[in-house]
Design an enzyme around this catalytic site. Structure first.
Site, PDB file in Angstrom:
ATOM      1  N   GLU A  85     -10.132   6.545   5.124  1.00 32.99           N
ATOM      2  CA  GLU A  85      -9.014   6.078   5.944  1.00 32.99           C
ATOM      3  C   GLU A  85      -9.085   6.645   7.369  1.00 32.99           C
ATOM      4  O   GLU A  85     -10.174   6.835   7.915  1.00 32.99           O
ATOM      5  CB  GLU A  85      -7.685   6.383   5.246  1.00 32.99           C
ATOM      6  CG  GLU A  85      -7.662   5.740   3.839  1.00 32.99           C
ATOM      7  CD  GLU A  85      -6.314   5.716   3.180  1.00 32.99           C
ATOM      8  OE1 GLU A  85      -5.325   5.423   3.863  1.00 32.99           O
ATOM      9  OE2 GLU A  85      -6.241   5.948   1.955  1.00 32.99           O
TER      10      GLU A  85
ATOM     11  N   ASP B 192       0.851  -1.186   0.000  1.00 30.22           N
ATOM     12  CA  ASP B 192       0.000   0.000   0.000  1.00 30.22           C
ATOM     13  C   ASP B 192       0.896   1.249   0.000  1.00 30.22           C
ATOM     14  O   ASP B 192       2.114   1.172   0.152  1.00 30.22           O
ATOM     15  CB  ASP B 192      -0.941  -0.037   1.224  1.00 30.22           C
ATOM     16  CG  ASP B 192      -2.190   0.808   1.010  1.00 30.22           C
ATOM     17  OD1 ASP B 192      -2.188   1.665   0.108  1.00 30.22           O
ATOM     18  OD2 ASP B 192      -3.168   0.618   1.752  1.00 30.22           O
TER      19      ASP B 192
HETATM   20  C1  BGC Z   1      -5.133   3.001   0.614  1.00 36.44           C
HETATM   21  C2  BGC Z   1      -5.422   1.984  -0.458  1.00 36.44           C
HETATM   22  C3  BGC Z   1      -5.413   2.647  -1.801  1.00 36.44           C
HETATM   23  C4  BGC Z   1      -4.114   3.376  -2.000  1.00 36.44           C
HETATM   24  C5  BGC Z   1      -4.022   4.089  -3.316  1.00 36.44           C
HETATM   25  C6  BGC Z   1      -3.926   3.820   0.307  1.00 36.44           C
HETATM   26  O1  BGC Z   1      -3.744   4.837   1.223  1.00 36.44           O
HETATM   27  O2  BGC Z   1      -4.946   2.348   1.836  1.00 36.44           O
HETATM   28  O3  BGC Z   1      -6.648   1.359  -0.204  1.00 36.44           O
HETATM   29  O4  BGC Z   1      -5.608   1.689  -2.800  1.00 36.44           O
HETATM   30  O5  BGC Z   1      -3.957   4.331  -0.994  1.00 36.44           O
HETATM   31  O6  BGC Z   1      -4.789   5.221  -3.353  1.00 36.44           O
HETATM   32  C1  BGC Z   2      -3.711   9.880  -1.573  1.00 37.45           C
HETATM   33  C2  BGC Z   2      -4.458   8.624  -1.305  1.00 37.45           C
HETATM   34  C3  BGC Z   2      -3.662   7.827  -0.378  1.00 37.45           C
HETATM   35  C4  BGC Z   2      -3.298   8.614   0.868  1.00 37.45           C
HETATM   36  C5  BGC Z   2      -2.425   7.823   1.766  1.00 37.45           C
HETATM   37  C6  BGC Z   2      -3.443  10.596  -0.289  1.00 37.45           C
HETATM   38  O1  BGC Z   2      -2.761  11.796  -0.523  1.00 37.45           O
HETATM   39  O2  BGC Z   2      -4.458  10.680  -2.401  1.00 37.45           O
HETATM   40  O3  BGC Z   2      -4.693   7.898  -2.467  1.00 37.45           O
HETATM   41  O4  BGC Z   2      -4.385   6.714  -0.039  1.00 37.45           O
HETATM   42  O5  BGC Z   2      -2.681   9.820   0.556  1.00 37.45           O
HETATM   43  O6  BGC Z   2      -2.034   8.493   2.892  1.00 37.45           O
END
Ligand code: BGC
Ligand code: BGC
Length: 846
Positions: free
Chosen positions: A528, A329
């Site tokens: 998240e 991830d």
């Molecule tokens: C998330 C994932 C996601 C990835 C890409 C991460 O922060 O946990 O679920 O696919 O970002 O955006």
């Molecule tokens: C991104 C997300 C990612 C996240 C992780 C964001 O800035 O746009 O896709 O999951 O950071 O911390």
């Protein structure tokens, strides 16, 4: 003033610092934690289908044999389109790109569909532009199409998975997968990071809505359908030859099991529970030939999944025969003991085949290359990882398909949000509605006058939730959802079609007395960790529509409550006040599906029967693990008839009021359990400011009320030159843990106004466990702020961590230090994201 791009530079400085701090010895220590040791022989043996022809496998091997070491390392790295150009892809031979939740072509995550396809072509062409003798390896682009092609303006947005869990309909899930794949193909991507197969056990977790259910059997029953819908049936036919894309099940493993529902936390559970509950969905996923699996940010008994050899190599690839690709991830490898975002040989060693290294890819490329050269990473392991990347590409058909715009479905923009796609989404909305109470008001009879109230009634972003156009799903208005229908619009159409009328009034006022009121309320979007909550309840400001329900009830108007939410929450006041209550989850772009369920047909009978059943238990209090009000599987039917209601106790059972933990100071006052103090730099002469006006440090700091938004919505500080310095600080007795927020790129935001010249630079810092910790961050640009203008100033939390602060024990997230004359006002101090800030402070580089 500093631009937002500075954050990226600041972030890298922070990364470089943590790289130095890394202790290589820690790697072996973590692997040895006994509780995290697995017994692969206890896991089921699973068959991964044959997905490549013999000729396909031969091609993979032939290409592998011709690749340079540099090419191989490039192939196992995925960069984010916000931090990589086609030229970088050409030069570094990167294997993949992704668009994170806030990334889009040309820096615009709301860019038109045409731009996404054009960028896909540009990356493809760059990847195919190789020197003589070098094999050309097409790039693959991954996107979070987690509820429809949800990063694209105009796409069909399906209900989030929690709602689909309520629908209990695997066949519908497959059709959703198909529509999603078709819409992805229109803009040229080939891979989605979906479905999430988490089995959430604690709905305080901000990602709980991304999982179908807390019941492993229900999740497992859906996985195969979704993978079939997205990828097509497992076969040796190239995926892109049909209307399909590659899928990814995530987040392996036990992302839904972390203690207290903390995102990116630790699942402290037995191997048995790990296997039976959280492992269950991976069996159908592997059997369905899921092309990729994403490891979790979280750990199992203290060991991060991003480098858990036992679970990735021994269990998944060994015992369970998983033949696809394992990707980490977003910079999750940087959280592995002994690693940083810039370097993590241990992850490769543990069985990771591709790093999601959004902004860290270049440093990671250099370090990985060096580690293969010096033998830290074994050549056989690298070759295995690269072979899995090549197999994915061969399986997709990328070597033979030409550039994205030449492929079937590409550029057929009318397919985005096409009527038959929206029809599937609307069906999904109907099937996901769960009726929790009906004292007889539903279905609404034809010809009635309907009042529509509540702050969520006419807000498509709100009904869509996180991972919609933007990462958090925030900052969007209805104009960004062409072709979509808000709940209000759906209700208005249904009311008029039945010969009645509807009136929208968020506050619930009306000119003519309505026959019934629908009050739409609930959560606001989050993704998240930003959605993690301390207790299962709505924030106080989101409970205001419940008062509207109570008032309407007193006026004798029948009330239907419709709750927009990513999770079941304690809402007994609403359940009591309303005559009918429907959990609508996060329905997405087709708000008409909600009205479909509420209105009767012309003959007065229900137009559609309720089918939704709770995907997880509904709590009786706001306490996680407390009593259940409605069990898993509960849901009323029209055919059950109206039910008598016994009033529920209106006691949340918890001491907190559900306030947002990320707000420390608002409208000029500290949040509950926080206090504002003024002291000398050494902490002496401290004054706790409770009333204003006030004077501290012998009159050299004067605090008064000033206006911001509301009357007296801020505090002004007049600071006179002071030899010992002055510190203005927000603190709490029980330190808070900001480590997740720090990992997640959050910022400390201060809404400030300069009122007078600032003689010497101001500094911001934090306190850990009562002690000042971490270097002070100069907020140099503060002096440049136009006098009298409110600005939101952001300091990346990573700056404090890079400077040594222990982000797990922050007792003061805001310490403003002045040692010269200054005049400024402060309205609010809170955590937030990059897009919330007007100016970003520079991280000290150490
Ligand atoms: C998330 C994932 C996601 C990835 C890409 C991460 O922060 O946990 O679920 O696919 O970002 O955006
Ligand atoms: C991104 C997300 C990612 C996240 C992780 C964001 O800035 O746009 O896709 O999951 O950071 O911390």
């Amino acid at each position: 003033m500093l631009s937002k791009t500075i954050l990226l530079a600041a972030g890298s400085a922070a990364l470089a610092l943590s790289a130095q701090a890394a202790d290589p010895a820690a790697a072996s220590v973590a692997e040895d934690i006994p509780a995290a040791r697995v017994h692969p022989e206890r896991w089921p043996e699973v068959a991964f289908p044959t997905v490549l022809t013999e000729a396909g496998e031969a091609r993979v091997q032939a290409i592998l044999a011709r690749m340079t070491l540099e090419q191989k390392v490039g192939q196992i790295i995925q960069a984010d389109i916000a931090s990589v150009t086609p030229e970088d892809v050409r030069r570094y031979r990167l294997g993949s790109v992704l668009n994170g939740g806030n990334s889009g072509p040309g820096g615009d995550d709301l860019a038109p569909a045409q731009d996404w396809l054009a960028l896909a072509d540009a990356f493809y062409e760059a990847s195919m532009d190789v020197g003589p003798g070098e094999p050309a390896i097409p790039i693959v682009w991954g996107t979070d199409a987690v509820h429809g092609h949800s990063n694209i303006v105009g796409a069909t947005i399906f209900p989030h998975n929690v709602g689909l869990g309520a629908a209990r309909d695997p066949e519908l899930i497959e059709r959703i997968g198909k529509v999603t794949a078709v819409e992805i193909r229109v803009t040229g991507q080939e891979w989605t990071f979906a479905p999430t197969v988490a089995v959430p056990q604690d709905y305080r977790w901000g990602r709980a809505y991304e999982g179908y259910s807390s019941d492993p059997a229900l999740v497992a029953a859906y996985v195969g359908s979704m993978i079939r819908g997205l990828q097509g049936p497992p076969s040796t036919t190239p995926i892109l030859a049909g209307p399909h894309v590659a899928a990814s099940t995530k987040h392996y493993l036990a992302d839904g099991a972390t203690t207290d529902g903390k995102d990116q936390g630790d699942a402290a559970i037995s191997e048995l529970e790990l296997r039976l509950v959280h492992g269950a969905p991976y069996i159908p996923a592997i059997e369905s030939g899921v092309a990729t699996i994403m490891t979790s940010f979280s750990s199992w008994n203290g060991v991060k999944l991003s480098a858990h050899r036992g679970l990735v190599t021994d269990v998944l690839k060994g015992r369970m025969n998983y033949g696809g690709l394992v990707i980490t991830d977003w910079n999750a490898h940087g959280q592995v003991a002994g690693c940083s975002n810039a370097s993590c040989p241990r992850a490769v060693d543990a069985g990771i085949d591709m790093f999601m290294a959004p902004d860290s890819w270049r440093m990671l490329y250099d370090s990985t290359l060096a580690q293969v050269r010096d033998g830290t990473i074994a050549m056989e392991r690298l070759d295995d990882a690269v072979a899995r990347v090549l197999r994915l590409k061969e399986r997709l058909g990328l070597f033979d398909m030409g550039k994205p715009s030449q492929r079937a479905l590409s550029g057929e923009y009318e397919l985005l949000g096409a009527p038959d796609h929206r029809a599937v989404a609307r069906e999904a909305v109907r099937k996901s509605m769960v009726l929790l109470k009906n004292a007889g008001v539903l279905p609404l009879q034809p010809g009635g006058r309907i009042l529509v109230a509540g702050d969520a009634a006419h807000d498509i972003a709100r009904q869509s939730g996180g991972w919609t156009l933007s990462w958090q799903g925030t900052g969007l208005d209805n104009s960004l959802f062409p072709g979509a229908t808000s709940l209000w619009e759906g209700i208005e159409q249904a009311a008029t079609a039945s010969g009645g009328s509807a009136e929208l009034s968020p506050e619930g006022s009306f000119t003519e007395r309505p026959d019934a009121a629908i009050v739409v309320f609930g959560e606001t979007p989050y993704a998240e960790f930003q959605g993690d909550i301390a207790s299962l309840q709505l924030r106080p400001e989101l409970r205001r529509p419940i008062a509207t329900m109570q008032r309407l009830k007193q006026q004798g108007i029948p009330v239907v409550a419709v709750m927009i939410t990513g999770r079941p929450l304690y809402v007994n006041e609403a359940l009591n006040a309303a005559d009918a209550f429907v959990a609508a989850w996060l329905p997405g772009s087709e708000g008409g599906g909600v009205a479909d369920m509420l209105f009767a047909a012309a003959d007065g009978a229900p137009a559609h029967e309720f089918q939704g059943l709770l995907p997880t238990a509904w709590p009786a209090t706001a306490q996680h693990g407390g009593e259940t009000l409605y069990p898993f599987g509960y849901g009323l039917r029209y055919s059950h008839g109206p039910r008598a209601w016994t009033a529920l106790p209106e006691d949340s059972g918890v001491s907190d009021d559900g306030s947002d933990g990320g707000v420390f100071f608002d409208r000029g006052v500290p949040a509950s359990s926080w206090s504002l103090t003024v002291s000398r730099a050494d902490g002496t002469d401290a004054l706790r400011v409770t009333t204003v006006p006030a004077e501290a440090l012998g009159g050299r700091v004067r605090i008064a009320a000033t206006d911001h938004g509301v009357q007296e919505g801020a505090r002004s500080l007049a600071i006179a030159a002071h030899a010992q310095g002055a510190v203005i600080e927000l603190s709490t007795f029980d330190p808070i843990d900001l480590s997740r927020e720090t990992n997640g790129d959050m910022l400390l935001l201060a809404t400030v106004r300069r009122d007078a010249p600032i003689a010497r630079p101001l500094y911001m810092s934090v306190r850990c466990d009562g002690e000042p910790c971490g270097a002070a961050v100069p907020i140099a640009e503060f002096g440049e702020l136009a006098e009298g203008e409110w600005q939101i100033l952001g300091v990346p939390l990573k700056c404090f961590r890079a400077a040594g602060a222990d982000m797990m024990r922050i007792s003061s997230p805001f310490r403003l230090m002045a040692d010269g004359d200054a005049g400024l006002s402060i309205a609010r101090v809170a955590l937030g994201s990059l897009s919330d800030a007007d100016a970003i402070a520079d991280c000290p580089t150490g």
